[in-house]
Structures are given as structure tokens and as C-alpha cells.
Design a protein around this motif. Structure first.
Motif, PDB file in Angstrom:
ATOM      1  N   THR A  10      20.844   4.560  33.258  1.00  0.00           N
ATOM      2  CA  THR A  10      21.202   3.512  34.225  1.00  0.00           C
ATOM      3  C   THR A  10      20.217   2.345  34.074  1.00  0.00           C
ATOM      4  N   LEU A  63      24.969   0.506  41.482  1.00  0.00           N
ATOM      5  CA  LEU A  63      24.478   1.759  42.063  1.00  0.00           C
ATOM      6  C   LEU A  63      24.044   1.614  43.522  1.00  0.00           C
ATOM      7  N   PRO A  69      28.052   6.645  41.844  1.00  0.00           N
ATOM      8  CA  PRO A  69      27.718   7.841  41.045  1.00  0.00           C
ATOM      9  C   PRO A  69      28.939   8.705  40.726  1.00  0.00           C
ATOM     10  N   ASN A  88      17.538   8.051  35.031  1.00  0.00           N
ATOM     11  CA  ASN A  88      17.756   7.266  36.248  1.00  0.00           C
ATOM     12  C   ASN A  88      16.709   6.161  36.290  1.00  0.00           C
ATOM     13  N   GLU A 111      20.036   2.966  48.849  1.00  0.00           N
ATOM     14  CA  GLU A 111      21.134   3.614  48.106  1.00  0.00           C
ATOM     15  C   GLU A 111      20.831   3.555  46.594  1.00  0.00           C
ATOM     16  N   SER A 116      21.361   7.139  45.110  1.00  0.00           N
ATOM     17  CA  SER A 116      22.135   7.206  43.858  1.00  0.00           C
ATOM     18  C   SER A 116      21.448   8.141  42.864  1.00  0.00           C
ATOM     19  N   GLN A 119      22.181  11.655  43.894  1.00  0.00           N
ATOM     20  CA  GLN A 119      23.581  12.019  43.616  1.00  0.00           C
ATOM     21  C   GLN A 119      23.846  12.165  42.113  1.00  0.00           C
TER      22      GLN A 119
END
Ligand SMILES: NC(=O)c1ccc[n+]([C@@H]2O[C@H](COP(=O)([O-])OP(=O)(O)OC[C@H]3O[C@@H](n4cnc5c(N)ncnc54)[C@H](OP(=O)(O)O)[C@@H]3O)[C@@H](O)[C@H]2O)c1
Length: 258
Positions: A10, A63, A69, A88, A111, A116, A119
Motif C-alpha cells: 500500500t 484506505l 480493505p 502496510n 482509519e 485499515s 483489517q
């Protein structure tokens, strides 16, 4: 014959994420690149395919959106991919907790930075467990290692990633899965390219800055060595025990408050 691994990264459109993509592709690892700016991802993907002869897929996702996700996971399933490396890495500076009056901005930040990541682990780690092989890097920060007076946003969110990674590492090591919280100090990327962060970068000593290639190389080595938390950069590795010590930690708290 060795089957090529696949890494999902990501925040792969810039900075550390782009370098993770390059260094993993150099080992023959196929890639799934995730970020909001699809054109940047596609540009990076073209270069990586040409340079390293690996397969690269791009997924556009924000994200900070709670549904991202699951959409990313579904997209990898639809492409028939299994994810062996989960990096991540996406992140940004955050809104001040107390001085920003609209909490929805803060919620979106949390988040992106914490939920995120949790998750993505929740979605992708079970498959790694089934296959008895997996690697997870959660890109945290030196900011996670010492509290300081300020926005009460970025450091606490990165401290969660350290705690999460340590517990995941303990839980998963007997299943062939290694998990590492990578804690970079100041690193040359696009992160400090605007506003107050740009001014801070321009006025700070060059000795505190590391290049992204070094941070990623050290992080991937630490991951393979089974380290659950790794502070990158010699300077920060020297400072970290002082940040963590009951004897010296107080000094840093006092100096940070002024
Ligand atoms: N640079 C440093 O000094 C430093 C130090 C310690 C830790 N870190 C951490 O390192 C990680 C990478 O940062 P960097 O330094 O490489 O910064 P960067 O060059 O600004 O790259 C940030 C990456 O995150 C992505 N991103 C940001 N918000 C996103 C969102 N809402 N959804 C999806 N992707 C998003 C960006 O892509 P799009 O804009 O295309 O979405 C970009 O690819 C971050 O977690 C950062 O906190 C950086």
C-alpha cells in the motif's frame, strides 16, 4: 522449481512504497500496487515490469475509506492472486486532535493509519497461515517510540502499529509468518514536501535524514531475521534505547514539551 511470491504494497505510488516495490521486484517477487493515484501506480508498474520482468497489478484505493480493505482483498481474489508479502505502508501526516474541530477528518486519518492496517492483516493473514508462509511489514515510525507535545495524532497511531506487530509476530511465528513494525526516522520521500513539514525539513540537519533505499533494505533484512520491531538508521537505533529506558525517557519528554 521455486514459485514466485507476490507482494501487496500500500502507498506504492511514491516514497518508501515505491522503493519496497523496486527492492522486492528485484528478488523476482510479483507485485500488487495500491494507492489513490492510479496514473502514478501505472507508471511505476510499467517501469518495474521492464526492469525486473515481474507481474505487476495496480489497485486504486483510498484506505481512509472503511470499505477499501475488503475491496482490495476481493480484487486480489478476482485476479486469482495469493498474497505472500503484505506491506502496510500507506500513511500521511494527520490533523491536530484538539485544534481541528471537525472530527470526521480525524476519523478518516485513524482509519488510514490504524484500522485499515488491522483489517488488511485480518483479511490476508489467514491465507498465509493456511499456506504456512507469510511476511508482513507495518510501516510505523520513530514517532511511535517517544511521546511528544503536539498534534496527538501521528505518534499514537504509529505506536498502535508497533503494538499490533509485536502481538501478531508472537502469535504467528510458529506458523511460518514473520511480522515486523518498521520504524523509520526522517526519510527523504514526498512526505515532507509541503507546508510546515517542508519548512522543518529545510531547517533541519542533514545527519537526521536517511534515504528511502536504506530504510527499505534494512527493513526487509530485519523482517527476514524475525525482528518484530526494527528502528532503521544508525542514529535512530542509537537513540531508541534512550527513548525506551526508564532512566532517560523523562529527559526527552521534558525537552519535547518546550
Ligand atoms: N518519510 C518519513 O520521514 C517517514 C518517517 C517515518 C515513517 N514514515 C511512514 O512511511 C510511510 C510511507 O510514507 P512516505 O514517507 O513514503 O510518504 P510519501 O512519499 O508521501 O508516500 C505516501 C504514500 O501513501 C499513499 N497514501 C497516502 N494516503 C493514502 C490513502 N488515503 N489511501 C491510500 N494510499 C495513501 C500515497 O499514495 P496516494 O497519494 O497516491 O494515495 C503514497 O503512495 C507512511 O506510513 C509514513 O507515515 C515516513
Amino acid at each position: 522449481m521455486n514459485v514466485a511470491r507476490t507482494a501487496l504494497i500500500t502507498g506504492a505510488s511514491a516514497g518508501l512504497g515505491k522503493v519496497f516495490a523496486d527492492q522486492l521486484a528485484a528478488t523476482g517477487t510479483n507485485l500488487v500496487l495500491v494507492a489513490r493515484r492510479l496514473e502514478k501506480l501505472e507508471c511505476a508498474a510499467t517501469e518495474l515490469r521492464e526492469r525486473h520482468r515481474v507481474t505487476v497489478n495496480c489497485i486504486q484505493a483510498d484506505l481512509a475509506d472503511p470499505e477499501a480493505p475488503q475491496r482490495i482483498y476481493d480484487a486480489t481474489r478476482n485476479l486469482g492472486l495469493t498474497i505472500d508479502y503484505l506491506i502496510n505502508n500507506a500513511g500521511s501526516g494527520g490533523p491536530d486532535l484538539l485544534n481541528t474541530r471537525d472530527f470526521s477528518e480525524q476519523r478518516a486519518f485513524l482509519e488510514l493509519m490504524m484500522i485499515s492496517v488491522a483489517q488488511m492483516c485480518h483479511l490476508f493473514v489467514p491465507g498465509m497461515k493456511e499456506r504456512a508462509w507469510g511476511r508482513v511489514v507495518n510501516v510505523s515510525s520513530v514517532s511511535a517510540r517517544i511521546p511528544r507535545a503536539g498534534g496527538c495524532n501521528y505518534g499514537p497511531s504509529k505506536a498502535y502499529l508497533v503494538a499490533l506487530s509485536e502481538e501478531l509476530s508472537l502469535t504467528l511465528r510458529s506458523h511460518g509468518i514473520k511480522v515486523c513494525a518498521l520504524c523509520p526516522g526522517f526519510t527523504h520521500t514526498d512526505f515532507h514536501n509541503e507546508g510546515d513539514l517542508k519548512a522543518m525539513k529545510e531547517s533541519s540537519a542533514s545527519i537526521i535524514w536517511y534515504d528511502a533505499e536504506t530504510v527499505v533494505r534494512e527493513g526487509l533484512t530485519a523482517l527476514e531475521q524475525g525482528k518484530s520491531v526494527y528502528v532503521s538508521g544508525r542514529l535512530y537505533r542509537w537513540l531508541d534505547p534512550l527513548f525506551q529506558s526508564v532512566w532517560t525517557r523523562g529527559l526527552f519528554k521534558i525537552s519535547a514539551a518546550h
